[in-house]
Design an enzyme around this catalytic site. Structure first.
Site, PDB file in Angstrom:
ATOM      1  N   TRP A 102      31.967  29.444  39.513  1.00 42.38           N
ATOM      2  CA  TRP A 102      31.570  29.485  38.312  1.00 42.38           C
ATOM      3  C   TRP A 102      31.226  28.760  37.797  1.00 42.38           C
ATOM      4  O   TRP A 102      30.393  28.887  36.073  1.00 42.38           O
ATOM      5  CB  TRP A 102      33.317  29.306  37.592  1.00 42.38           C
ATOM      6  CG  TRP A 102      33.582  31.169  38.119  1.00 42.38           C
ATOM      7  CD1 TRP A 102      34.709  31.021  38.946  1.00 42.38           C
ATOM      8  CD2 TRP A 102      33.000  32.050  38.118  1.00 42.38           C
ATOM      9  NE1 TRP A 102      35.085  32.027  39.531  1.00 42.38           N
ATOM     10  CE2 TRP A 102      33.963  32.983  38.947  1.00 42.38           C
ATOM     11  CE3 TRP A 102      32.577  33.128  37.716  1.00 42.38           C
ATOM     12  CZ2 TRP A 102      34.124  34.521  39.279  1.00 42.38           C
ATOM     13  CZ3 TRP A 102      32.046  34.413  37.796  1.00 42.38           C
ATOM     14  CH2 TRP A 102      33.581  34.676  38.020  1.00 42.38           C
ATOM     15  N   ASP A 169      36.229  25.559  31.084  1.00 39.43           N
ATOM     16  CA  ASP A 169      36.731  26.276  31.477  1.00 39.43           C
ATOM     17  C   ASP A 169      37.862  26.643  32.174  1.00 39.43           C
ATOM     18  O   ASP A 169      37.776  25.897  33.189  1.00 39.43           O
ATOM     19  CB  ASP A 169      35.525  26.557  32.167  1.00 39.43           C
ATOM     20  CG  ASP A 169      35.691  28.307  32.788  1.00 39.43           C
ATOM     21  OD1 ASP A 169      36.418  29.102  32.391  1.00 39.43           O
ATOM     22  OD2 ASP A 169      34.959  28.892  34.390  1.00 39.43           O
ATOM     23  N   LYS A 193      43.798  36.604  33.732  1.00 40.23           N
ATOM     24  CA  LYS A 193      44.251  36.170  34.392  1.00 40.23           C
ATOM     25  C   LYS A 193      46.322  35.932  34.084  1.00 40.23           C
ATOM     26  O   LYS A 193      47.293  36.138  34.444  1.00 40.23           O
ATOM     27  CB  LYS A 193      43.858  34.986  34.673  1.00 40.23           C
ATOM     28  CG  LYS A 193      42.963  34.796  36.533  1.00 40.23           C
ATOM     29  CD  LYS A 193      41.536  34.763  35.709  1.00 40.23           C
ATOM     30  CE  LYS A 193      40.259  34.774  36.541  1.00 40.23           C
ATOM     31  NZ  LYS A 193      39.489  35.598  36.256  1.00 40.23           N
TER      32      LYS A 193
HETATM   33  C1  LIG Z   1      37.047  30.070  36.403  1.00 44.41           C
HETATM   34  C2  LIG Z   1      36.065  31.074  36.465  1.00 44.41           C
HETATM   35  N1  LIG Z   1      35.373  31.012  35.478  1.00 44.41           N
HETATM   36  C3  LIG Z   1      34.386  32.105  34.481  1.00 44.41           C
HETATM   37  C4  LIG Z   1      34.980  33.127  34.782  1.00 44.41           C
HETATM   38  C5  LIG Z   1      34.346  34.274  34.510  1.00 44.41           C
HETATM   39  O1  LIG Z   1      35.029  35.328  34.072  1.00 44.41           O
HETATM   40  P1  LIG Z   1      34.162  36.631  33.128  1.00 44.41           P
HETATM   41  O2  LIG Z   1      34.532  37.470  33.760  1.00 44.41           O
HETATM   42  O3  LIG Z   1      35.419  37.086  32.291  1.00 44.41           O
HETATM   43  O4  LIG Z   1      33.192  36.029  32.345  1.00 44.41           O
HETATM   44  C6  LIG Z   1      35.747  33.985  36.434  1.00 44.41           C
HETATM   45  C7  LIG Z   1      35.570  34.820  36.517  1.00 44.41           C
HETATM   46  O5  LIG Z   1      36.580  35.079  37.514  1.00 44.41           O
HETATM   47  C8  LIG Z   1      36.650  32.379  36.573  1.00 44.41           C
HETATM   48  O6  LIG Z   1      37.698  32.059  37.712  1.00 44.41           O
END
Ligand SMILES: Cc1ncc(COP(=O)(O)O)c(C=O)c1O
Length: 352
Positions: A102, A169, A193
């Site tokens: 991520w 994030d 989550k």
């Molecule tokens: C830490 C983290 N950041 C970003 C994301 C991406 O999120 P999204 O699918 O809402 O774009 C995730 C998805 O699991 C994640 O765990």
């Protein structure tokens, strides 16, 4: 059959929240109308949005500290782009700590907007630790980190200290542990989550940091526009926002973040202690950086995989297959996961 939902996201939500949410789909606030067929400008829904935003700031202890809470769309993935759009100055520079998939994706998006320096990375060991030894440049607009690494199962226990803006994030551990949230200038998190269904993304931003980049920002990517419209610049994701509001209220009624943190620590200790003491299993990350949300572990003898997978299936355990980049298992034990379900998994590990 009782199921134990260890999915990494979308993931477990409190049963009482699901029940209330399903009722509102048919009959919202005794209006004989569905939540998802009324105007988002109706007083009943405006009230939901306002409650959700207020609960966020209250639970994070950010009331009266200059922060705004927004429920946007596009997932945390769109925040990877919105964040540099709103904070990275023309000819400025941002620093990123790369702790996994991520963060790597957030770096890629920021590079589209400007100058990005990856100041630390744990890629050398397949992201099984949180880097600690790095220098933070003085000339940056902001520093970005990912508090919890959903895939690899690592978590920052202490955050970097910098004079620059700190962006985080928190998609997979928001509302799970006590932190001084005012150390961050911008926090974002996909709902799916610890909050609600996929479809909305929480952004908590210090208003005073905005409007300083010198660039033109498209309306939908502009935090200031969303703030000025009370998070209703366009039609919000009404159902995900409603469920998030219910989950935040559930958390408040439970005693807030301090209360849930105790439960989360107890669950994580139970599972990690089995992983450490059972010769058939080993943890996938270094101990000091272990996540209390996503517990990653491996079999020491892969010939036991078939039998253990069957035992889990028979016991109603769902969603513990590890991500393909780590293998093994990942038990996600988010806020709504009861310790009884963790005990079921631990009992099976012992039985094996
Ligand atoms: C830490 C983290 N950041 C970003 C994301 C991406 O999120 P999204 O699918 O809402 O774009 C995730 C998805 O699991 C994640 O765990």
């Amino acid at each position: 059959m009782k199921k134990h939902n260890f999915s990494a996201g979308p993931s477990i939500l409190p049963q009482e929240v699901l029940k209330k949410a399903s009722e509102a789909v048919v009959n919202f606030n005794n209006s004989d109308l569905s939540l998802i067929e009324i105007s988002h400008r109706s007083p009943d829904f405006v009230d939901v949005m306002e409650k959700a935003r207020a609960l966020v700031l209250e639970l994070l202890d950010l009331n009266d500290k200059g922060y705004a809470a927004l429920f946007l769309q596009g997932g945390a993935s769109l925040e990877f782009l919105m964040c540099p759009y709103n904070l990275l100055k023309e000819n400025g520079k941002a620093a990123y700590i790369n702790t996994g998939t991520w963060s790597s994706k957030s770096i890629k998006e920021a590079q589209l907007i400007g100058n990005v320096e990856e100041i630390a990375s744990s890629k050398d060991k397949n992201f099984n630790y949180i880097p600690k030894d790095y220098n933070i440049p003085k000339d940056i607009d902001y520093l970005h980190c990912t508090s919890n690494n959903t895939i690899y199962g690592t978590q920052f226990k202490k955050f970097p200290i910098t004079d620059a803006l700190l962006v985080c994030d928190m998609s997979s551990d928001i509302f799970s542990r006590k932190l001084d949230f005012s150390q961050f200038d911008l926090i974002y998190a996909g709902a799916q989550k610890n909050m609600g269904p996929a479809g909305t993304t929480l952004v908590v931003v210090k208003e005073a940091i905005l409007g300083k980049t010198g660039r033109n920002i498209p309306s939908m990517l502009d935090y200031q526009i969303h703030i000025s419209k009370d998070s209703m610049y366009n039609t919000p994701a009404v159902f995900p926002v409603y469920v998030s509001m219910l989950t935040l209220q559930w958390l408040k009624d439970l005693g807030g973040i301090a209360a849930i943190e105790k439960k989360n620590i107890a669950k994580a200790e139970l599972l990690y202690s089995e992983i450490d003491n059972n010769p058939f299993f080993k943890g996938a990350t270094v101990k000091e950086d272990r996540s209390n949300m996503n517990v990653t572990f491996l079999l020491t003898d892969n010939s036991k995989k078939e039998i253990f997978d069957q035992m889990c299936k028979d016991a109603g355990i769902n969603g513990i297959k590890g991500h393909r980049s780590v293998g093994g298992y990942r038990a996600s034990i988010y806020n709504a996961m009861p310790i009884e379900s963790v005990q079921v998994l631990v009992d099976l590990m012992q039985k094996l």
